[in-house]
Write an enzyme that holds these catalytic residues in place. Structure first.
Site, PDB file in Angstrom:
ATOM      1  N   ASP A 196       0.820  -1.188   0.000  1.00 53.04           N
ATOM      2  CA  ASP A 196       0.000   0.000   0.000  1.00 53.04           C
ATOM      3  C   ASP A 196       0.864   1.252   0.000  1.00 53.04           C
ATOM      4  O   ASP A 196       0.459   2.311  -0.446  1.00 53.04           O
ATOM      5  CB  ASP A 196      -0.893  -0.060   1.241  1.00 53.04           C
ATOM      6  N   LEU A 206      -7.738   6.500   2.189  1.00 56.06           N
ATOM      7  CA  LEU A 206      -7.761   7.576   1.211  1.00 56.06           C
ATOM      8  C   LEU A 206      -6.519   7.589   0.342  1.00 56.06           C
ATOM      9  O   LEU A 206      -6.462   8.283  -0.652  1.00 56.06           O
ATOM     10  CB  LEU A 206      -7.857   8.917   1.936  1.00 56.06           C
ATOM     11  N   ARG A 207      -5.529   6.794   0.760  1.00 58.84           N
ATOM     12  CA  ARG A 207      -4.258   6.877   0.053  1.00 58.84           C
ATOM     13  C   ARG A 207      -4.422   6.546  -1.432  1.00 58.84           C
ATOM     14  O   ARG A 207      -3.820   7.173  -2.295  1.00 58.84           O
ATOM     15  CB  ARG A 207      -3.241   5.941   0.677  1.00 58.84           C
ATOM     16  N   GLY A 208      -5.264   5.563  -1.704  1.00 60.13           N
ATOM     17  CA  GLY A 208      -5.480   5.157  -3.087  1.00 60.13           C
ATOM     18  C   GLY A 208      -6.031   6.297  -3.920  1.00 60.13           C
ATOM     19  O   GLY A 208      -5.544   6.578  -5.015  1.00 60.13           O
ATOM     20  N   THR A 252      -3.414   9.043  -4.405  1.00 61.25           N
ATOM     21  CA  THR A 252      -2.390   8.655  -5.371  1.00 61.25           C
ATOM     22  C   THR A 252      -2.947   8.680  -6.786  1.00 61.25           C
ATOM     23  O   THR A 252      -2.281   9.119  -7.718  1.00 61.25           O
ATOM     24  CB  THR A 252      -1.871   7.245  -5.061  1.00 61.25           C
TER      25      THR A 252
END
Lengths: 346, 625
Positions: free
Chosen positions: A197, A278-280, A283
């Site tokens: 991740d 939220l990282r997805g 990114t």
């Protein structure tokens, strides 16, 4: 020393090249993870990338790659004692540091400088690979075989941008912001989801299947071996074009607006795929902007989302051992649905 | 731990020797094999660093010594030649601070690493199959860049001596993939190796870089190898191109011919030479005959003291070679590869490590002194050898002696160079313990009518376990026994991808060779233990075997075999679990568990979820964590 194999001379592997350029243009993307067969030019690409990145400026002799404007507190070169002069700042190539598999923690984080401790009795810090990679790239080949404790350590540093060393009576912290590039062969072991991740983009690459392409690989490599200088010179123009493209993209990114349409599409896509956190989404949006910037456009479009979504999302899906279709297929399916919906709106 | 001490050994009552994994090829004609071996040595001497090196699969012995001796004589006298054991600590490769010297002299003394010392020569890596991940990583990077970590030139060719005997032993793939040449010396007898003169063949007059490789030949080479699994890596194609041109240069030819390419194929993939009767055998000989290219005015071929020319070259062939169509070329090359029933999949085995599971990264707890992991205490010896002394502990050890030492120093009239007097005996090292990995070996009875269900559930359990195994870094292996034999369906792995691929379409049915299954499981368990991991055997059986170890359908013999193996297993102290899958559990499985010293669980409906829960519990409480 002979020049590295030119980046533009790498045959095929466009997805990998794009991903590397994107993360070079926007270091906040969070690095690239390349999974694939041996000998597909993973290391070659990373080492070649180093040669065309814009140079950074640092003081001569500085082991921490300090930004001359904001030196690290503990850097003996950039912050010499009172009355001593600092050396001049000079250009140096963007560091691309190889993290050898099985490196010890000492080597990675830095440790007490034994040489000084033993000969002069001085307690000095000997910077490790993380310091060397500051403001550049940290490349880990066979990242899936990396020891757990090192993975944890890297995760921590990559997230905070600071390396903290508390050992052997030392208490040191110094900045270590780098783009993490990992490569490996999934058949030899998998990567923990926490680390997966952490990478911004992930790719699955294979060696070229077409005979013509494979022949071209051999031809170029042979030409390079015969005369590296001449070969690099022949491709210098191409490489210079890429450098210029990178420079322009980095500048354009600072001022780039993101249309609501793109944000919405990214959000829908992440929801549809059930991406954790939220990282997805973040990114995905950043990658979309980086792609637009590299293409010389002033704003990203839904097309950019479609094209970068697989590499930004495929490693973030919840693992389902009973799903035979790979995650790439799942992402593609979701993209089809979402892009259809967007087209319907418009 | 009985590892390495011999007696328990392998479970082969019939006295069959371990030997190397099947080479796939028929009996190689030994003199031709030796000629190939010498040719490989010559090619390596000419190509040097641009070939990265050679992967030699051979047991230690006079043949290997003879080959190394020849290779050494082929090197220019001033070239570096270093022999290293693969257990060399990373500091030995790259160089580092020499602690003892530094202390003695009071100024930093750096040890020069072996890699830099090998620049321009050969590095012979003994016991290369034991190469640690770190060392192989460093070697691979140096082979790629030709420079050491601290930017000293280190261009050398690596001679990796792989003594791997077990199927799972081999050169780390990262290295195997980079080395251009492969060679197996085991088919060669000592008398063959002693044959031929020791004279050093002259260096080729032609620089191999200038040899042309015709486009159609390169295309044919790449096409012929493109879909061979071992040739998936583009590095193979590159190696082929180089070796072909070097062979042509050895013939003093300005352009490579198909016969050079055919020989190159053998050397690059380590194929055995064909026997005399077969057509491509003449490859190297005709290559020699081919050595009078029209444009060249060299009066005659190079002195024939190479072993290439044992038989008179058939001269008739050379004429046609020029007119070969690309298809013919490719056919010929494929023929070389498929010669003697050697199908392309056999390349995998011959590739020696290319497709093997990496030994890299498996940090055994066997190395009890890990350089990482939790600190468990302080010791006086560096384990492993490259461990850094712990400064605080060292100072503490040195402190009580300071007055005495100062007095001794002053008495000896030595100058006071350092504030603290530390001698090598003061060095203290932190000890670390690394968590041991556990590998669960599933041995599943795949015989009889319910086999399909059982295998299905076992497969499901394996996938469920693997889905969360990476959290703990445990591994899973699967053995199925049915018919006359037991088969390892899944080598120990942590990879769900790999498990899924290997477990599609499992066969089932037939009689029950329980003894075979147990034997394979114990074998694998020992193998795992040798690697420093802890094995956990999980047997899915009703305890009723009907095939003896010798393959006969003799119930009594089968039972005796099982009992003997179970006793041996108990003596080895392998942790095991017997899951009784009989509909109505009887005493057979229970008594097997008792003899084996295993835990016994009757589970008539062994479904994936409950099995995975059960085994997962065992994995968690496994020792070493």
């Amino acid at each position: 020393m002979s020049p590295p194999f030119p980046f533009s001379a790498i045959v095929g592997q466009d997805e990998m090249k794009t991903a590397l350029l994107m993360s070079a243009a926007d270091p906040t993307l969070g690095g690239v993870l390349v999974f694939g067969d041996r000998g597909t030019g993973k290391s070659t690409a990373v080492r070649a990338l180093a040669a065309l990145l814009p140079e950074i400026s640092a003081r001569t002799g500085c082991a921490f790659n300090c930004d001359p404007a904001r030196p690290t507190d503990i850097c003996p070169v950039c912050r010499p004692g009172a009355g001593k002069r600092r050396p001049r700042a000079a250009k140096r190539p963007t560091p691309v540091v190889d993290l050898p598999l099985g490196a010890t923690e000492d080597r990675v984080c830095g440790t007490l400088d034994l040489e000084k401790a033993l000969t002069t009795g001085e307690k000095a810090f000997e910077p490790g690979l993380l310091a060397r990679a500051h403001r550049g790239f940290l490349y880990i080949d066979e990242v899936n075989l990396l020891e757990d404790h090192l993975v944890d350590l890297l995760l921590d540093v990559a997230a905070s941008g600071v390396n903290v060393v508390e050992r052997e009576g030392l208490s040191v912290r110094h900045p270590a912001r780098f783009v993490l590039v990992g490569s490996g062969n999934p058949e030899e072991g998998e990567l923990r989801p926490q680390l997966l991740d952490r990478f911004g983009l992930s790719l699955d690459i294979a060696s070229p299947r077409e005979v013509a392409q494979r022949v071209e690989v051999v031809r170029r490599r042979e030409a390079y071996e015969r005369d590296p200088q001449a070969f690099a010179a022949a491709w210098a123009k191409e490489d210079a074009r890429v450098t210029a493209q990178l420079r322009k993209a980095a500048k354009a990114l600072a001022a780039m607006e993101t249309p609501t349409e793109v944000l919405e599409m990214a959000a829908t896509l992440c929801l549809r795929l059930g991406v954790d956190g939220l990282r997805g989404e973040l990114t995905l949006v950043r990658a979309t902007r980086a792609r637009a910037a590299l293409a010389g456009r002033s704003a990203p479009t839904p097309d950019d989302v479609v094209s970068v979504a697989p590499m930004a999302l495929r490693h973030r899906l919840r693992r389902d051992p009973l799903d035979e279709a790979g995650s790439t297929a799942r992402v593609a399916r979701a993209i089809d649905e979402v892009s259809f919906a967007v087209a319907g709106h418009a | 731990m009985p590892d390495g001490s011999g007696p328990p050994g392998r479970f082969r009552p019939d006295g069959e020797t371990g030997g190397l994994p099947p080479g796939g090829a028929g009996p190689a004609s030994a003199p031709a094999a030796w000629a190939d071996a010498l040719l490989a040595a010559r090619v390596l001497s000419v190509g040097g660093p641009s070939l990265a090196g050679i992967h030699v699969r051979a047991r230690c012995g006079p043949v290997l010594d003879a080959w190394l001796e020849r290779l050494r004589r082929m090197q220019p006298p001033e070239a570096a030649w270093r022999r290293l054991a693969s257990t060399v600590p990373p500091a030995g490769l790259t160089g580092g601070l020499d602690l003892t010297e530094t202390l003695a002299r009071g100024r930093p003394v750096r040890a020069r690493g072996a890699l830099a010392a090998c620049d321009g020569g050969l590095l012979v890596l003994a016991m290369a199959e034991r190469t640690e991940a770190t060392a192989s990583g460093i070697l691979a990077a140096t082979l790629d860049t030709g420079r050491t970590d601290d930017d000293r030139p280190a261009r050398f060719a690596l001679v990796a001596l792989d003594e791997g005997a077990e199927a799972d032993e081999g050169l780390p793939p990262a290295l195997a993939d980079r080395l251009s040449l492969r060679l197996t010396l085991d088919a060669i007898s000592l008398s063959d190796a002693m044959r031929g003169e020791l004279e050093v063949p002259p260096a080729p007059r032609r620089d191999w870089h200038t040899v042309a490789l015709p486009d159609e030949l390169l295309n044919a080479l790449v096409a012929a190898t493109a879909d061979a699994p071992a040739a998936r890596s583009p590095r193979r194609a590159l190696a082929l191109s180089r070796v072909t041109r070097i062979l042509a240069a050895l013939d003093d030819a300005s352009e490579a011919t198909p016969l050079h390419a055919a020989t190159a194929l053998r050397l690059v993939f380590g194929l055995p030479p064909e026997t005399a009767s077969s057509e491509p055998e003449t490859a190297q000989d005709t290559a020699e005959a081919d050595a009078d290219p029209p444009p060249d005015t060299q009066p005659d071929a190079p002195p024939p003291d190479t072993p290439l020319q044992d038989s008179p070259p058939p001269e008739t062939e050379s004429g046609d070679e020029r007119q070969m169509s690309p298809e013919d070329l490719q056919d010929m090359l494929v023929a070389v590869m498929t010669g003697h029933g050697l199908d392309r999949s056999a390349l995998d085995a011959l590739g020696g490590g290319v497709t093997q599971r990496g030994t890299a990264g498996k940090s055994g707890a066997e190395r009890k002194g890990a350089t990482r992991g939790r600190a468990i205490g302080i010791g006086t010896r560096p384990v492993p050898a490259e461990a850094r002394p712990n400064v605080t502990a060292t100072l503490r050890a040195a402190a009580p002696w300071q007055r005495l030492r100062r007095a001794a120093r002053d008495a000896a009239g030595r100058p006071a160079t350092t504030p603290i007097l530390i001698t090598p005996s003061d060095f203290r090292y932190l000890r670390h313990r690394h968590r041991t990995e556990t590998t669960a070996v599933f041995a599943v009875d795949a015989s009889g009518s319910t086999a399909i269900d059982r295998l299905g559930e076992a497969k499901g359990a394996i996938e469920l376990l693997l889905a969360d195994c990476y959290v703990r870094r445990d591994q899973i292996a699967l053995i199925a026994f049915r018919g006359r034999d037991a088969e390892v369906l899944l080598e120990p792995t942590r990879s769900l991808v790999r498990a899924k691929r290997n477990l599609t379409g499992l066969p089932g049915g037939g009689p029950t060779p329980l003894a075979h299954g147990l034997q394979r499981a114990l074998d694998l368990g020992l193998q795992i233990r040798r690697k420093g991991q802890s094995p956990l055997l999980v047997l899915f059986t009703d305890g009723r075997g009907n095939i003896a170890l010798d393959g006969s359908a003799d119930r009594a013999a089968a039972r005796a075999d099982v009992e003997r193996l179970a006793r041996q297993g108990a003596a080895l102290g392998l942790k095991s679990l017997v899951i009784d899958i009989a509909r109505r559990p009887r005493d057979d499985a229970r008594s097997l568990a008792q003899t084996l010293g295993a835990d016994y669980r009757p589970l008539p409906r062994a479904d994936a979820a409950s099995v995975s829960r059960l085994v997962s519990g065992y994995l968690k409480e496994a020792p070493g964590s």
